[in-house]
Design a protein around this motif. Structure first.
Motif, PDB file in Angstrom:
ATOM      1  N   ILE A 257      46.504  52.485  41.269  1.00  0.00           N
ATOM      2  CA  ILE A 257      46.992  53.508  40.335  1.00  0.00           C
ATOM      3  C   ILE A 257      46.012  53.699  39.181  1.00  0.00           C
ATOM      4  N   ILE A 258      45.418  52.604  38.717  1.00  0.00           N
ATOM      5  CA  ILE A 258      44.432  52.720  37.644  1.00  0.00           C
ATOM      6  C   ILE A 258      43.250  53.576  38.092  1.00  0.00           C
ATOM      7  N   ALA A 259      42.824  53.412  39.330  1.00  0.00           N
ATOM      8  CA  ALA A 259      41.737  54.237  39.855  1.00  0.00           C
ATOM      9  C   ALA A 259      42.130  55.718  39.860  1.00  0.00           C
ATOM     10  N   LEU A 260      43.401  55.993  40.135  1.00  0.00           N
ATOM     11  CA  LEU A 260      43.898  57.370  40.126  1.00  0.00           C
ATOM     12  C   LEU A 260      43.947  57.908  38.694  1.00  0.00           C
ATOM     13  N   ILE A 261      44.350  57.057  37.743  1.00  0.00           N
ATOM     14  CA  ILE A 261      44.362  57.444  36.329  1.00  0.00           C
ATOM     15  C   ILE A 261      42.952  57.792  35.869  1.00  0.00           C
ATOM     16  N   LYS A 262      41.984  56.963  36.269  1.00  0.00           N
ATOM     17  CA  LYS A 262      40.587  57.231  35.926  1.00  0.00           C
ATOM     18  C   LYS A 262      40.116  58.544  36.531  1.00  0.00           C
ATOM     19  N   LYS A 263      40.451  58.781  37.790  1.00  0.00           N
ATOM     20  CA  LYS A 263      40.051  60.019  38.453  1.00  0.00           C
ATOM     21  C   LYS A 263      40.631  61.236  37.736  1.00  0.00           C
ATOM     22  N   ALA A 264      41.849  61.096  37.246  1.00  0.00           N
ATOM     23  CA  ALA A 264      42.506  62.191  36.527  1.00  0.00           C
ATOM     24  C   ALA A 264      42.051  62.291  35.075  1.00  0.00           C
ATOM     25  N   ASP A 265      41.255  61.325  34.627  1.00  0.00           N
ATOM     26  CA  ASP A 265      40.750  61.279  33.246  1.00  0.00           C
ATOM     27  C   ASP A 265      41.903  61.333  32.242  1.00  0.00           C
ATOM     28  N   ILE A 266      42.907  60.502  32.490  1.00  0.00           N
ATOM     29  CA  ILE A 266      44.063  60.391  31.608  1.00  0.00           C
ATOM     30  C   ILE A 266      43.799  59.302  30.573  1.00  0.00           C
ATOM     31  N   SER A 267      44.074  59.590  29.307  1.00  0.00           N
ATOM     32  CA  SER A 267      43.969  58.592  28.245  1.00  0.00           C
ATOM     33  C   SER A 267      45.271  57.811  28.149  1.00  0.00           C
ATOM     34  N   VAL A 268      45.157  56.522  27.833  1.00  0.00           N
ATOM     35  CA  VAL A 268      46.327  55.650  27.729  1.00  0.00           C
ATOM     36  C   VAL A 268      46.413  55.075  26.316  1.00  0.00           C
ATOM     37  N   MET A 269      47.553  55.290  25.663  1.00  0.00           N
ATOM     38  CA  MET A 269      47.796  54.733  24.345  1.00  0.00           C
ATOM     39  C   MET A 269      48.651  53.476  24.463  1.00  0.00           C
ATOM     40  N   CYS A 270      48.060  52.337  24.165  1.00  0.00           N
ATOM     41  CA  CYS A 270      48.806  51.083  24.098  1.00  0.00           C
ATOM     42  C   CYS A 270      49.468  51.006  22.722  1.00  0.00           C
ATOM     43  N   LEU A 271      50.752  50.674  22.697  1.00  0.00           N
ATOM     44  CA  LEU A 271      51.537  50.669  21.457  1.00  0.00           C
ATOM     45  C   LEU A 271      52.117  49.276  21.226  1.00  0.00           C
ATOM     46  N   PRO A 272      51.276  48.316  20.846  1.00  0.00           N
ATOM     47  CA  PRO A 272      51.713  46.909  20.823  1.00  0.00           C
ATOM     48  C   PRO A 272      52.833  46.594  19.849  1.00  0.00           C
ATOM     49  N   ALA A 273      52.878  47.243  18.703  1.00  0.00           N
ATOM     50  CA  ALA A 273      53.918  46.905  17.717  1.00  0.00           C
ATOM     51  C   ALA A 273      55.310  47.154  18.293  1.00  0.00           C
ATOM     52  N   THR A 274      55.478  48.273  18.962  1.00  0.00           N
ATOM     53  CA  THR A 274      56.771  48.615  19.552  1.00  0.00           C
ATOM     54  C   THR A 274      57.015  47.858  20.853  1.00  0.00           C
ATOM     55  N   ASP A 275      56.016  47.840  21.716  1.00  0.00           N
ATOM     56  CA  ASP A 275      56.223  47.307  23.066  1.00  0.00           C
ATOM     57  C   ASP A 275      56.432  45.789  23.057  1.00  0.00           C
ATOM     58  N   LEU A 276      55.764  45.091  22.159  1.00  0.00           N
ATOM     59  CA  LEU A 276      55.994  43.652  22.036  1.00  0.00           C
ATOM     60  C   LEU A 276      57.373  43.362  21.451  1.00  0.00           C
ATOM     61  N   HIS A 277      57.823  44.229  20.553  1.00  0.00           N
ATOM     62  CA  HIS A 277      59.130  44.034  19.912  1.00  0.00           C
ATOM     63  C   HIS A 277      60.291  44.297  20.871  1.00  0.00           C
ATOM     64  N   LEU A 278      60.186  45.377  21.648  1.00  0.00           N
ATOM     65  CA  LEU A 278      61.301  45.783  22.507  1.00  0.00           C
ATOM     66  C   LEU A 278      61.255  45.141  23.899  1.00  0.00           C
ATOM     67  N   GLY A 279      60.068  44.742  24.316  1.00  0.00           N
ATOM     68  CA  GLY A 279      59.903  44.303  25.692  1.00  0.00           C
ATOM     69  C   GLY A 279      60.460  42.926  25.990  1.00  0.00           C
ATOM     70  N   ALA A 280      60.790  42.719  27.252  1.00  0.00           N
ATOM     71  CA  ALA A 280      61.190  41.403  27.789  1.00  0.00           C
ATOM     72  C   ALA A 280      62.379  40.792  27.070  1.00  0.00           C
ATOM     73  N   ARG A 281      63.284  41.601  26.596  1.00  0.00           N
ATOM     74  CA  ARG A 281      64.445  41.094  25.850  1.00  0.00           C
ATOM     75  C   ARG A 281      65.400  40.289  26.739  1.00  0.00           C
ATOM     76  N   LYS A 282      65.330  40.489  28.032  1.00  0.00           N
ATOM     77  CA  LYS A 282      66.216  39.746  28.927  1.00  0.00           C
ATOM     78  C   LYS A 282      65.536  38.535  29.553  1.00  0.00           C
ATOM     79  N   ASP A 283      64.273  38.330  29.247  1.00  0.00           N
ATOM     80  CA  ASP A 283      63.566  37.148  29.761  1.00  0.00           C
ATOM     81  C   ASP A 283      64.033  35.914  28.992  1.00  0.00           C
ATOM     82  N   GLU A 284      64.510  34.905  29.704  1.00  0.00           N
ATOM     83  CA  GLU A 284      65.014  33.703  29.050  1.00  0.00           C
ATOM     84  C   GLU A 284      63.958  32.607  28.949  1.00  0.00           C
TER      85      GLU A 284
END
Length: 411
Positions: A257-284
């Motif tokens: 999929i990453i190769a397809l993203i590169k082919k499409a020349d799509i930019s990816v915004m990583c949003l660590p402040a939000t994603d680290l806060h909200l993510g994995a809330r059910k992981d024990e």
């Protein structure tokens, strides 16, 4: 070139391997970059060997939702409650309320060295265009201080919320700069994506999607977005934020999929402040980091950016508007602290998001716009680690913010 220019910034470091230089600016443009420029200026700034870089670019932010966490808290810390809490609060936002909070964010952005921002402005039949119209007004109000790209963003979905489809069209007629979307929060992701691309084609606008924001890789649609981008000829005109699900895929499928993203020349915004806060809330135990796979994307040649997303609300209950703070979150969590990795981080706050936003005259080169920031450090390689204060923030050849740094030790 005339011997008189508008501004000269003397003795600044723009390359760690080269001596300091002077930067001449006239009519908002960089006109010369040389050592010991024999020119005069109406405004001369002494750089004292400090680092000068192109100003920071905030590529994914929500202005109208900032500074509301004290009104209703997200007690569980989950994405689901964040969306629910925000949906409950939005109808209570007034124009003046949004303007006051957004101005607070913008001032912080500029003070911290940012002169370009892409703002996702929400609307839906419940709240109307109150927030969107406010952000459009801010775009004009702060012209010459910070450039604001306004994204028409349907946070609550398009087809599952009757009336939003027509509002998307109206938002573009009102002058939105970018078509937004959120495929994972609608009745059918592909239907949502098709609508967004059709609207972008009609108005000849770029696209910026909230994409595959989940701890798991079920129901992802980034592959469809990439295929659609290529099919529509929109390469280089599509960005996606979050994309956390990509990190949950098995490596072989992820890389495909990453190769397809590169082919499409799509930019990816990583949003660590939000994603680290909200993510994995059910992981024990062995709790996941739930970030998009920054290193794998970067190594494949994908244009990766770091951005803030939210400031002090149900999605992100902290934040200052300082992109260097965001980068320091990403350094350990995305494994960007190694010697070979650190040098790739600063571009994720400057040239990479500038590319994503389509900024044609951005950069520290002759002929480019004089959108610059003078930082309180003497090595470019130290910017990410030092998180230096922005001594001067320059927009279009004019100083729009300054920071005085004083330090006294008692020993």
């Amino acid at each position: 070139m005339s011997n008189l220019v508008d501004m000269i910034i003397r003795n600044v470091k723009i390359d760690d391997a080269k001596p300091v230089v002077d930067i001449a600016i006239k009519d908002g443009k960089i006109t010369a970059i040389e050592s010991n420029l024999a020119l005069t200026a109406t405004n001369e700034i002494q750089g004292n060997g400090h680092v000068l870089i192109p100003s920071f670019v905030e590529s994914h932010l929500h202005l109208e939702k900032a500074f509301v966490m004290d009104r209703k808290a997200n007690r569980s810390g989950t994405l689901q409650e964040a969306i629910a809490v925000t949906a409950e609060l939005k109808p209570t936002f007034t124009h003046d309320d949004i303007m006051a909070r957004s101005r607070q964010v913008i001032r912080s952005l500029v003070q911290n060295g940012t002169t370009h921002v892409r703002a996702h402005a929400e609307f839906d039949p419940g709240q109307g265009f109150t927030g969107f119209d406010a952000v459009m007004q801010l775009r004009d109000e702060f012209k010459g201080i910070i450039d604001i790209q306004v994204v028409a963003f349907p946070q609550e979905g398009i087809f599952k919320y009757p009336g939003t489809e027509a509002m998307m069209v109206e938002a573009m007629e009102k002058g939105a700069d970018v078509v937004g979307g959120i495929p994972y929060n609608d009745r059918d992701a592909k239907e949502h994506v098709d609508f967004v691309f059709d609207l972008a084609k009609k108005y000849n606008k770029d696209i910026d999607l909230h994409q595959d924001f989940s701890d798991n890789a079920t129901n992802i649609s980034i592959d469809y977005v990439a295929q659609k981008t290529i099919e529509m000829g929109w390469q280089g005109r599509v960005s996606v934020g979050h994309l956390t699900s990509l990190g949950a895929l098995e490596p072989a499928r992820r890389d495909e999929i990453i190769a397809l993203i590169k082919k499409a020349d799509i930019s990816v915004m990583c949003l660590p402040a939000t994603d680290l806060h909200l993510g994995a809330r059910k992981d024990e135990y062995n709790v996941r980091r739930t970030l998009t796979p920054v290193r794998a994307l970067r190594d494949a040649g994908v244009n990766v950016c770091l951005a803030t997303n939210n400031i002090r609300n149900a999605f992100t209950p902290y934040g200052t508007g300082n992109l260097l703070h965001i980068s320091m979150l990403a350094v350990p969590t995305a494994h960007l602290g190694g010697a070979d990795d650190q040098i790739t981080v600063l571009p994720m706050l400057t040239t990479n998001p500038a590319k994503a936003l389509g900024l044609k005259d951005y950069g520290l080169e002759v002929g480019k716009n004089a959108d610059l920031v003078l930082l309180n450090t003497d090595k470019i390689s130290s910017v990410i680690l030092d998180m230096p204060a922005p001594l001067k923030v320059i927009k279009g050849g004019k100083v729009v913010a300054e920071t005085e740094v004083t330090q006294k030790l008692a020993f």
